[in-house]
Design a protein around this motif. Sequence first.
Motif, PDB file in Angstrom:
ATOM      1  N   ASN A 258     -31.766   3.400  17.131  1.00 34.09           N
ATOM      2  CA  ASN A 258     -31.156   2.119  16.665  1.00 34.09           C
ATOM      3  C   ASN A 258     -32.527   1.141  16.353  1.00 34.09           C
ATOM      4  OD1 ASN A 258     -28.858   3.312  16.208  1.00 34.09           O
ATOM      5  ND2 ASN A 258     -27.869   2.203  17.984  1.00 34.09           N
ATOM      6  N   LEU A 259     -33.261   0.644  17.418  1.00 32.02           N
ATOM      7  CA  LEU A 259     -34.332   0.091  17.522  1.00 32.02           C
ATOM      8  C   LEU A 259     -35.198   0.398  16.284  1.00 32.02           C
ATOM      9  CD1 LEU A 259     -35.719  -2.392  18.677  1.00 32.02           C
ATOM     10  CD2 LEU A 259     -36.810  -0.953  20.171  1.00 32.02           C
ATOM     11  N   ILE A 260     -35.656   1.782  16.104  1.00 29.33           N
ATOM     12  CA  ILE A 260     -36.536   1.905  15.185  1.00 29.33           C
ATOM     13  C   ILE A 260     -36.114   2.068  13.978  1.00 29.33           C
ATOM     14  CG2 ILE A 260     -37.917   4.210  14.197  1.00 29.33           C
ATOM     15  CD1 ILE A 260     -37.744   5.249  17.094  1.00 29.33           C
ATOM     16  N   ARG A 261     -34.826   1.960  13.744  1.00 25.80           N
ATOM     17  CA  ARG A 261     -34.016   2.017  12.189  1.00 25.80           C
ATOM     18  C   ARG A 261     -33.805   0.333  12.141  1.00 25.80           C
ATOM     19  NH1 ARG A 261     -30.518   6.957  13.112  1.00 25.80           N
ATOM     20  NH2 ARG A 261     -31.753   8.342  11.560  1.00 25.80           N
ATOM     21  N   GLU A 262     -33.629  -0.382  12.997  1.00 25.27           N
ATOM     22  CA  GLU A 262     -33.550  -2.038  12.889  1.00 25.27           C
ATOM     23  C   GLU A 262     -34.926  -2.548  12.721  1.00 25.27           C
ATOM     24  OE1 GLU A 262     -30.939  -4.288  15.364  1.00 25.27           O
ATOM     25  OE2 GLU A 262     -30.167  -2.723  15.796  1.00 25.27           O
ATOM     26  N   CYS A 263     -36.186  -1.712  12.822  1.00 23.13           N
ATOM     27  CA  CYS A 263     -37.196  -2.299  12.271  1.00 23.13           C
ATOM     28  C   CYS A 263     -37.442  -1.966  10.861  1.00 23.13           C
ATOM     29  CB  CYS A 263     -38.613  -1.643  13.329  1.00 23.13           C
ATOM     30  SG  CYS A 263     -38.299  -2.244  15.301  1.00 23.13           S
ATOM     31  N   GLY A 264     -36.507  -1.267  10.195  1.00 18.28           N
ATOM     32  CA  GLY A 264     -36.716  -1.173   8.813  1.00 18.28           C
ATOM     33  C   GLY A 264     -37.354   0.388   8.592  1.00 18.28           C
ATOM     34  N   ILE A 265     -37.590   1.075   9.501  1.00 17.67           N
ATOM     35  CA  ILE A 265     -38.025   2.323   9.596  1.00 17.67           C
ATOM     36  C   ILE A 265     -37.012   3.378   9.348  1.00 17.67           C
ATOM     37  CG2 ILE A 265     -39.533   4.129  10.678  1.00 17.67           C
ATOM     38  CD1 ILE A 265     -41.031   1.525  12.083  1.00 17.67           C
ATOM     39  N   SER A 266     -37.215   4.277   7.988  1.00 15.54           N
ATOM     40  CA  SER A 266     -36.222   5.224   7.783  1.00 15.54           C
ATOM     41  C   SER A 266     -36.681   6.668   8.160  1.00 15.54           C
ATOM     42  CB  SER A 266     -36.009   5.170   6.013  1.00 15.54           C
ATOM     43  OG  SER A 266     -35.535   3.800   5.778  1.00 15.54           O
ATOM     44  N   PHE A 267     -35.872   7.489   8.545  1.00 16.06           N
ATOM     45  CA  PHE A 267     -36.371   8.812   8.713  1.00 16.06           C
ATOM     46  C   PHE A 267     -35.177   9.642   8.647  1.00 16.06           C
ATOM     47  CE2 PHE A 267     -35.847   6.591  12.699  1.00 16.06           C
ATOM     48  CZ  PHE A 267     -34.832   7.222  13.312  1.00 16.06           C
ATOM     49  N   LEU A 268     -35.339  11.032   8.414  1.00 13.42           N
ATOM     50  CA  LEU A 268     -33.992  11.942   8.707  1.00 13.42           C
ATOM     51  C   LEU A 268     -34.162  12.713  10.117  1.00 13.42           C
ATOM     52  CD1 LEU A 268     -34.620  13.919   5.315  1.00 13.42           C
ATOM     53  CD2 LEU A 268     -32.733  12.112   5.929  1.00 13.42           C
ATOM     54  N   SER A 269     -33.019  12.647  10.575  1.00 16.70           N
ATOM     55  CA  SER A 269     -32.956  13.339  11.863  1.00 16.70           C
ATOM     56  C   SER A 269     -31.856  14.356  11.941  1.00 16.70           C
ATOM     57  CB  SER A 269     -33.016  12.342  12.947  1.00 16.70           C
ATOM     58  OG  SER A 269     -31.604  11.599  13.138  1.00 16.70           O
ATOM     59  N   SER A 270     -32.001  15.531  12.604  1.00 14.40           N
ATOM     60  CA  SER A 270     -31.041  16.563  13.019  1.00 14.40           C
ATOM     61  C   SER A 270     -31.283  17.041  14.238  1.00 14.40           C
ATOM     62  CB  SER A 270     -30.969  17.346  11.891  1.00 14.40           C
ATOM     63  OG  SER A 270     -31.759  18.706  12.331  1.00 14.40           O
ATOM     64  N   SER A 271     -30.228  17.399  14.827  1.00 11.70           N
ATOM     65  CA  SER A 271     -30.615  17.788  16.282  1.00 11.70           C
ATOM     66  C   SER A 271     -31.192  18.908  16.554  1.00 11.70           C
ATOM     67  CB  SER A 271     -28.876  18.061  17.157  1.00 11.70           C
ATOM     68  OG  SER A 271     -28.298  18.829  16.336  1.00 11.70           O
ATOM     69  N   TYR A 272     -31.335  19.740  15.410  1.00 14.33           N
ATOM     70  CA  TYR A 272     -32.468  20.804  15.553  1.00 14.33           C
ATOM     71  C   TYR A 272     -33.723  20.544  15.553  1.00 14.33           C
ATOM     72  CZ  TYR A 272     -27.796  22.831  14.626  1.00 14.33           C
ATOM     73  OH  TYR A 272     -26.414  23.129  14.670  1.00 14.33           O
TER      74      TYR A 272
END
Length: 283
Positions: free
Chosen positions: A18-32
């Motif tokens: 959440n902190l990284i996203r709130e810093c305006g940084i976007s990325f895709l993540s999946s549990s694998y």
Amino acid sequence: MIRLAIQKSGRLSEDSLNLIRECGISFLSSSYKLKTEATNFPLEILFLRDDDIPGYVQDGVADLGIVGQNVLVEAGFPDLEVEKLGFSKCRLSLAILRSEGYNSVADLQGKNIATSYPQILGRYLAGEGVQANLHTISGSVEIAPSIGLADAICDIVSSGSTLLGNGLREVETVFRSEAVLIANQNLSAEKQELLEQLQFRMQSVRRARRNKYILLNAPVASLDAVKALLPGIKSPTVTPLAEEGWVSVQSVVNEDDFWHITGQLKAVGAEGILVLPIEKMIS
Ligand SMILES: Nc1ncnc2c1ncn2[C@@H]1O[C@H](COP(=O)(O)OP(=O)(O)OP(=O)(O)O)[C@@H](O)[C@H]1O
Ligand SMILES: O=P(O)(O)OC[C@H]1O[C@H](OP(=O)(O)OP(=O)(O)O)[C@H](O)[C@@H]1O
Ligand SMILES: [Mg+2]
């Protein structure tokens, strides 16, 4: 590109993401996928076991990491800390069976203590002049006294419900912890610049979370009293209302002081108080 290691799944994971996203940084993540690249910032994210993060950052395998201070200090690398992050707050505490008597830490002399934090606990006990036998176990530490494995434990406590559920009571706080950003100490100039950009964004997000935007109406006669209660970043914004003798006041208040201040604002005549979240706060 700077490389940040965060916990794959556990108590730190959600707040770190959440902190990284709130810093305006976007990325895709999946549990694998155990590695991902941000799409709008030169950042690569590694998903690891939290215990491995301090060593990876110390060795430069990762440039940055997010980890609990308990794990960082236990690993022996406290100097890697660059920024407190304000989440995953907990403490390392000594606890004994509720049925046992306890006067002071001296009662633990010669006792068997189970813990996952032998370094931190060993230093604490040495500082108190107590010698005990430490048994290092990696999890479910709270079970140890009830199965005769130890006389006491030292483990993470937050709400205290795990202690309660296992018939234990907390007797000493050994260490206080929260999540921290850590960094390798020999970053290149380019990576150091990226670290500073990230820290600046994290600080803006944290400051915004701690504050609320407040708007209210007040009679002109109460304005001095209202201004005294709402200092704001520089000073509050005051604009006249269409109705003669009234003003609108806008300011920023710290969440900790919020309820106390709103009570006082009402007492001096403020009405129509609106409170809004702040997304970013740049000082
Ligand atoms: N109950 C809690 N409340 C708040 N913070 C906690 C709590 N339990 C643990 N933490 C913090 O979160 C960190 C990670 O806890 P977690 O239980 O997910 O670790 P773990 O089981 O060792 O995970 P991993 O599988 O990554 O090794 C702890 O080192 C501590 O800093
Ligand atoms: O005081 P409380 O609020 O009960 O929290 C403390 C518990 O939380 C953590 O375990 P967690 O639930 O993360 O499980 P884990 O042991 O599998 O890491 C920690 O190891 C304690 O056992
Ligand atoms: Mg772990």
